[in-house]
Scaffold this active site. Structure first.
Site, PDB file in Angstrom:
ATOM      1  CG  ASP A   1      -2.248   0.659   1.000  1.00  0.00           C
ATOM      2  OD1 ASP A   1      -2.330   1.508   0.094  1.00  0.00           O
ATOM      3  OD2 ASP A   1      -3.201   0.337   1.736  1.00  0.00           O
TER       4      ASP A   1
ATOM      5  CG  ASP B   1      -9.251   2.585  -0.413  1.00  0.00           C
ATOM      6  OD1 ASP B   1      -8.911   1.395  -0.540  1.00  0.00           O
ATOM      7  OD2 ASP B   1      -8.602   3.405   0.274  1.00  0.00           O
TER       8      ASP B   1
HETATM    9  C1  GLA Z   1      -5.739   1.884   2.114  1.00  0.00           C
HETATM   10  C2  GLA Z   1      -6.155   0.696   1.292  1.00  0.00           C
HETATM   11  C3  GLA Z   1      -7.210  -0.090   1.996  1.00  0.00           C
HETATM   12  C4  GLA Z   1      -6.667  -0.548   3.336  1.00  0.00           C
HETATM   13  C5  GLA Z   1      -6.183   0.633   4.134  1.00  0.00           C
HETATM   14  C6  GLA Z   1      -5.461   0.200   5.378  1.00  0.00           C
HETATM   15  O1  GLA Z   1      -6.747   2.815   2.204  1.00  0.00           O
HETATM   16  O2  GLA Z   1      -6.587   1.090   0.028  1.00  0.00           O
HETATM   17  O3  GLA Z   1      -7.628  -1.188   1.234  1.00  0.00           O
HETATM   18  O4  GLA Z   1      -5.620  -1.448   3.111  1.00  0.00           O
HETATM   19  O5  GLA Z   1      -5.304   1.453   3.391  1.00  0.00           O
HETATM   20  O6  GLA Z   1      -4.997   1.254   6.119  1.00  0.00           O
END
Ligand code: GLA
Length: 726
Positions: free
Chosen positions: A478, A546
């Site tokens: 990420d 997301d």
């Molecule tokens: C980002 C990712 C999510 C999750 C969060 C965790 O927003 O896109 O899928 O993994 O971080 O903090």
């Protein structure tokens, strides 16, 4: 031979199966662009026109010829200093601070196979699948040299470009602008298609007609960004999904970029794509080189679907690497939307127990397992397992999960750092920040200075220590904020930092993939904030957004599909009401939408009703049945979900013998009209049987008139029909 040099008229012609690209060394040694389009033979220098153009300058050695101007002529690598007042590909600042370069042809080489780029991702191919053309241009005064690289993959209908700039002189020079590819068109009537967005609404499709001026997109964020994807399409105004000419430029880079498309004073069009110019000022010492990241070009005369299909197979076969390149990816359940930061080892174990019962392959432990990490205020940078929180060691948890017959994956964010972390307290200078100033925080975090090797090495070692603790088969990488204070404590020049950061990232990823060839890495950046061909070289799939709302996802995945294959789009079924939008849709709708991606789940499986569990089991069986067709078949967009209430797409096997039609009705009205969805890619003259109804349909009628979608008075209905040729 896909690359031909004709000595007589000094033309280079690059041929792919369906396209040709031609350029010419003119009598002054300038490299002019002649043609890119439908495959053709012959010399196209008749396209160059010369007329007296007032206020367009003439290079000195053209003497009294007022018709010869770089301000008008189509070029391969236009640069500052020769009287071209349009957007250029390159600006060199010499030791005397003059902004000037005069690049002329100095030589060329044609080689078998596709070139590589040091430290950067690039399209790869077998020796037999590609050829390389390297043309060297040189400035006689400064001795600056530019190697223009062209990779030709004839069967894939792909041409790649890159440029390597070398300081062959004896003084330091600076590059102030470096674009990887320029496409000059002598015509000016094009539509521009780009993909804009924001966090949770990634890659929204936009098409508009080009007018005079420069249409510019880009990212100043240090990542390719949610806001604009680093790709563009130029299409004839009448081009549709199935007919007409269109060109694509895909920038294979994960940092800041820019693309400029200019309709000039003579109605010509110039498209450039490359590194973000703002903040970029790269010094080159004598002998140093700088490589412009690669651009993937494709052309189609058969509309946008074909163009996308070219890009899909290029990315699947010549960009993605590793064990999972052509494999069906595991169906996973991710802990994030089900538990967020609130879990322990048992929570993850129980998720695995449910996963096993339902037929899911893998459980992924998302953010929250390391350091002090119960929210996003602390812990990033402390890549030590929080055994107290888990209630057991990582190795123990993985063993328990594996014993169920379920695989295990884990989330990491190597580039992030919280001020509340041991790492920051020990090395505050490792974060990108400006001495004497307070940093801009985003999601309560800062970004590590990946332009520094010692920082990359330290984090790499910490992450390896974690990955070595058990049988980890998947990593979600990420990156949850944009870069802001792009200032490095050790950089020779701050103008290098943004580019060197991306090289540091790629170095880390390359080492990670070498050391763990069996781990599947999924990229992520707040969803699809770094969804680009550069990342796909290391991570064959990327969490698409997301936003897991099925209806929004239709549009997000539609936009993504223009440049990237289904096998690259991370897509999950999540809970309702949806956490991002509050909307409720049926499991069937959510599943049909998630099946247009790598397919998985992201909810607390323990909350499913008995009926829900049965539906999930059925969905998983169905996905497995169609996974090959979905991921490696030919993908067609059938409708535009921004304009039509029926969102429809289709997967067709390479030989056309089977097709999976997917339809989601996005809206509902009284006394509904009937939507007929027209299929594509079937074999004309054949009959196709619908597996659901057993009924036979003629391929030509399915493609000409379509299939009616049932009128049902329920919001958000989804249909999946599998057709098999008789
Ligand atoms: C980002 C990712 C999510 C999750 C969060 C965790 O927003 O896109 O899928 O993994 O971080 O903090």
């Amino acid at each position: 031979m896909s690359i031909i040099f004709d000595k007589n008229n000094k033309t280079f012609t690059l041929h792919t199966k369906n396209s040709s690209y031609q350029m010419q060394i003119d009598p002054y040694g300038f490299l002019l662009h002649l043609y890119y389009g439908r495959r053709t033979e012959g010399c196209m220098d008749y396209l160059l026109t010369y007329a007296d153009r007032g206020f367009s300058g003439n290079p000195y050695d053209t003497g009294a010829d007022r018709t010869y101007s770089m301000d008008v002529l189509p070029q391969e690598f236009p640069h500052t200093g020769l009287g071209d007042y349009r957007n250029v590909a390159c600006t060199v600042v010499n030791a005397d601070q003059s902004r000037c370069c005069d690049l002329r042809y100095a030589g060329h080489e044609i080689r078998k196979g596709k070139y590589f780029l040091k430290g950067l991702p690039a399209v790869y191919a077998d020796e037999s699948e590609a050829e390389t053309l390297e043309i060297t241009l040189k400035d006689a005064v400064s001795q600056v040299e530019v190697a223009l690289l062209y990779g030709v993959l004839p069967e894939a209908d792909i041409i790649t470009r890159s440029a390597v700039v070398k300081n062959g002189g004896s003084d330091t020079i600076y590059l102030e602008k470096l674009q990887s590819a320029c496409l000059d068109f002598v015509g000016g009537d094009y539509d521009l298609i780009t993909f804009h967005g924001r966090h949770c609404m990634d890659r929204m499709y936009q098409r508009h007609h080009l007018a005079h001026g420069t249409a510019r997109i880009g990212s100043r964020r240090g990542t390719s960004s949610h806001q604009y994807n680093p790709m563009l399409i130029l299409a004839d105004p009448e081009t549709t999904e199935d007919f007409g000419s269109c060109y694509s430029m895909t920038f294979m880079y994960s940092g800041g970029f820019q693309a400029e498309v200019e309709k000039d004073q003579f109605n010509q069009t110039r498209a450039l794509i490359g590194l973000q110019q703002e903040g970029f000022r790269y010094p080159l010492e004598p002998g140093d080189t700088l490589t412009a990241p690669e651009v993937i070009l494709s052309f189609s005369t058969d509309g946008l679907n074909r163009l996308s299909q070219n890009l899909h197979s290029c990315i699947r076969n010549h960009v993605c690497r590793g064990k999972y390149k052509n494999a069906i990816r595991p169906i996973l359940v991710n802990s994030w939307e089900g538990a967020y930061f609130d879990f322990n080892g048992e929570t993850i174990y129980q998720l695995a127990v449910h996963a096993k019962e339902l037929g899911i392959d893998m459980v992924v432990m998302d953010d929250g397992w390391f350091g002090k990490r119960d929210d996003d205020f602390s812990g990033l940078g402390d890549w030590y397992v929080n055994e107290e929180k888990l209630g057991e060691s990582l190795g123990h948890l993985i063993e328990r999960i594996n014993a169920l017959g379920v695989k295990f994956g884990i989330w990491i964010e190597p580039e992030g750092i919280n001020e509340d972390s041991h790492l920051y307290r020990e090395h505050p200078d490792w974060a990108l920040s400006i001495p004497g100033r307070k940093p801009v925080r985003a999601r309560n975090q800062l970004v590590l200075d990946f332009s520094r090797k010692e920082v990359v090495d330290a984090i790499f070692n910490m992450i390896c220590d974690v990955l070595d603790q058990g049988n980890i088969e998947y990593v979600k990488w990420d990156m949850n904020r944009s870069l802001d204070a792009v200032f490095s404590r050790t950089a020779k020049d701050q103008g290098m930092v943004a580019y060197d950061y991306v090289l540091g990232l790629y170095d880390f990823l390359e080492r990670l993939t070498q050391r763990y060839p069996n781990i599947l890495i999924e990229g992520c950046s707040g969803g699809g904030g770094r969804f680009d061909a550069g990342m796909l070289y290391y991570t064959p799939q990327i969490w698409c957004s997301d936003n897991t709302d099925a209806l929004d996802r239709i549009k997000i995945q539609y936009g993504t599909s223009f440049g990237y294959p289904v096998s690259s789009m991370g897509s999950h079924v999540s809970a309702v009401p949806n956490h991002q939008t509050g909307r409720s849709t049926t499991l069937q709708v959510r599943s049909v939408v998630a099946m247009a991606g790598t397919f998985g789940y992201e909810l607390d499986l323990g909350t499913l009703s008995e009926e829900g569990r049965e539906i999930v089991k059925k969905q998983i069986k169905e996905y497995r049945k169609y996974a090959q067709l979905i991921n490696y078949g030919v993908y067609y967009r059938l409708t535009n979900p921004f304009e039509e209430e029926a969102a429809a797409w289709e997967f067709v096997s390479e030989d056309g013998s089977e097709a999976l039609l997917n339809v989601v009705m996005q809206d509902i009205h009284g006394n509904m009209t009937v939507d007929y969805i027209r299929l594509r890619g079937l074999i004309p003259g054949r009959m196709y049987r619908s597996e659901e109804s057993g009924r036979l349909y003629p391929a030509d009628a399915l493609m000409q008139t379509g299939i009616p979608i049932p009128v049902e008075y329920k919001a958000y209905r989804a249909y999946q029909i599998h057709f098999v040729a008789e």
